[in-house]
Enzyme design. Structure first.
Site, short mmCIF file in Angstrom:
data_model
loop_
_atom_site.label_atom_id
_atom_site.label_comp_id
_atom_site.label_asym_id
_atom_site.label_seq_id
_atom_site.Cartn_x
_atom_site.Cartn_y
_atom_site.Cartn_z
N HIS A 51 41.52 43.12 46.46
CA HIS A 51 41.31 42.41 45.19
C HIS A 51 39.90 41.79 45.15
O HIS A 51 39.18 41.93 44.16
CB HIS A 51 42.38 41.32 45.02
CG HIS A 51 42.21 40.45 43.82
ND1 HIS A 51 43.09 40.45 42.77
CD2 HIS A 51 41.25 39.53 43.50
CE1 HIS A 51 42.67 39.58 41.85
NE2 HIS A 51 41.56 39.01 42.27
N GLU A 52 39.51 41.13 46.24
CA GLU A 52 38.19 40.48 46.28
C GLU A 52 37.07 41.51 46.30
O GLU A 52 36.03 41.32 45.68
CB GLU A 52 38.08 39.53 47.48
CG GLU A 52 39.07 38.37 47.47
CD GLU A 52 39.11 37.60 46.17
OE1 GLU A 52 38.06 37.44 45.52
OE2 GLU A 52 40.21 37.18 45.78
N CYS A 100 44.49 35.85 39.57
CA CYS A 100 43.05 35.73 39.80
C CYS A 100 42.58 34.40 39.23
O CYS A 100 42.96 34.04 38.11
CB CYS A 100 42.33 36.89 39.10
SG CYS A 100 40.55 36.86 39.34
N LEU A 101 41.77 33.67 39.99
CA LEU A 101 41.30 32.36 39.52
C LEU A 101 40.48 32.48 38.24
O LEU A 101 40.39 31.52 37.48
CB LEU A 101 40.49 31.66 40.61
CG LEU A 101 41.27 31.28 41.88
CD1 LEU A 101 40.34 30.64 42.91
CD2 LEU A 101 42.44 30.35 41.57
N GLN A 112 32.48 35.21 40.88
CA GLN A 112 33.36 34.24 40.21
C GLN A 112 32.76 32.83 40.17
O GLN A 112 33.28 31.96 39.46
CB GLN A 112 34.71 34.16 40.93
CG GLN A 112 35.54 35.44 40.80
CD GLN A 112 36.87 35.27 41.50
OE1 GLN A 112 36.97 35.47 42.70
NE2 GLN A 112 37.90 34.89 40.75
N GLY A 116 41.56 33.67 47.76
CA GLY A 116 40.35 34.46 47.86
C GLY A 116 39.41 34.08 46.73
O GLY A 116 39.86 33.60 45.69
N HIS A 148 36.13 42.62 42.98
CA HIS A 148 35.26 41.68 42.25
C HIS A 148 33.78 42.01 42.46
O HIS A 148 33.00 41.94 41.50
CB HIS A 148 35.50 40.24 42.72
CG HIS A 148 36.61 39.54 41.99
ND1 HIS A 148 36.58 39.32 40.63
CD2 HIS A 148 37.77 39.00 42.44
CE1 HIS A 148 37.69 38.67 40.27
NE2 HIS A 148 38.43 38.46 41.35
NI NI Z 1 40.27 37.57 41.47
#
Ligand code: NI
Length: 185
Positions: A140-141, A98-99, A50, A45, A144
């Site tokens: 989760h996304e 998380c990236l 991000q 995701g 963000h």
């Molecule tokens: Ni994330």
């Protein structure tokens, strides 16, 4: 084009993102670039903040979880201007990463079901309910674009234990196999 991923510590990750219009410039190109960026970093995701854009857009590809949940085989979706209509079910723990927060994974508790109203990449309005791992990734996304990170769900003790690691990420003192953009310390 692969875009740099904004690292923990940048204020854009703490901001509530804004809705976009259908005419948003280069939207299709942006979505394609986000997929390329996510795949390059082996994520499931990626949300627009991000990659440095404070807009309500995120993408998901849950197919790496096909072994756990066969119905995720072709689960590739784009969410534009999403709204969570309802969350329900027991809370369950899942080990999230998380990236933007490389090298840290922690159990986070969230509810099992989430109903989302959103536009797809062609701006069709859709209401859909997700469960299992798909729901988890979407929750989760979605966080963000609300300016919330998974670390915000941890206990104060857990967060304190992670403080040095998080500081190192924000300063760029971390080895990451993809390109990141760090906040200037
Ligand atoms: Ni994330």
């Amino acid at each position: 084009m692969i875009l740099p991923i904004v690292a923990y510590g940048d204020i854009i990750l703490k901001k509530e993102a804004e809705d976009i219009a259908k005419e948003f410039p280069f939207l299709q190109e942006l979505i394609d670039n986000m997929f390329e960026t996510m795949y390059n970093a082996e994520g499931v995701g990626l949300a627009a903040p991000q990659i440095g854009k404070s807009i309500r857009l995120f993408i998901v590809d849950a197919s790496p979880f096909e072994e756990d949940e066969p119905e995720l085989k072709d689960f590739i979706k784009v969410f534009i201007n999403p709204i969570i209509v309802e969350e329900k079910g027991e809370e369950w723990a899942f080990n999230e990463g998380c990236l933007s927060i490389p090298g840290i994974r922690e159990d986070v508790k969230r509810q099992t079901h989430v109903t989302v109203e959103y536009y797809d990449r062609d701006f069709n309005l859709i209401e859909e309910t997700f469960d299992g791992i798909a729901a988890r990734i979407i929750q989760h996304e979605y966080d963000h674009i609300e300016g919330i990170l998974f670390t915000d769900h941890l206990s104060p003790l857990k967060r304190r234990l992670l403080k040095n690691k998080l500081n190192n990420i924000s300063r760029g003192n971390v080895k990451v196999p993809y390109r990141m953009k760090y906040q200037k310390a």
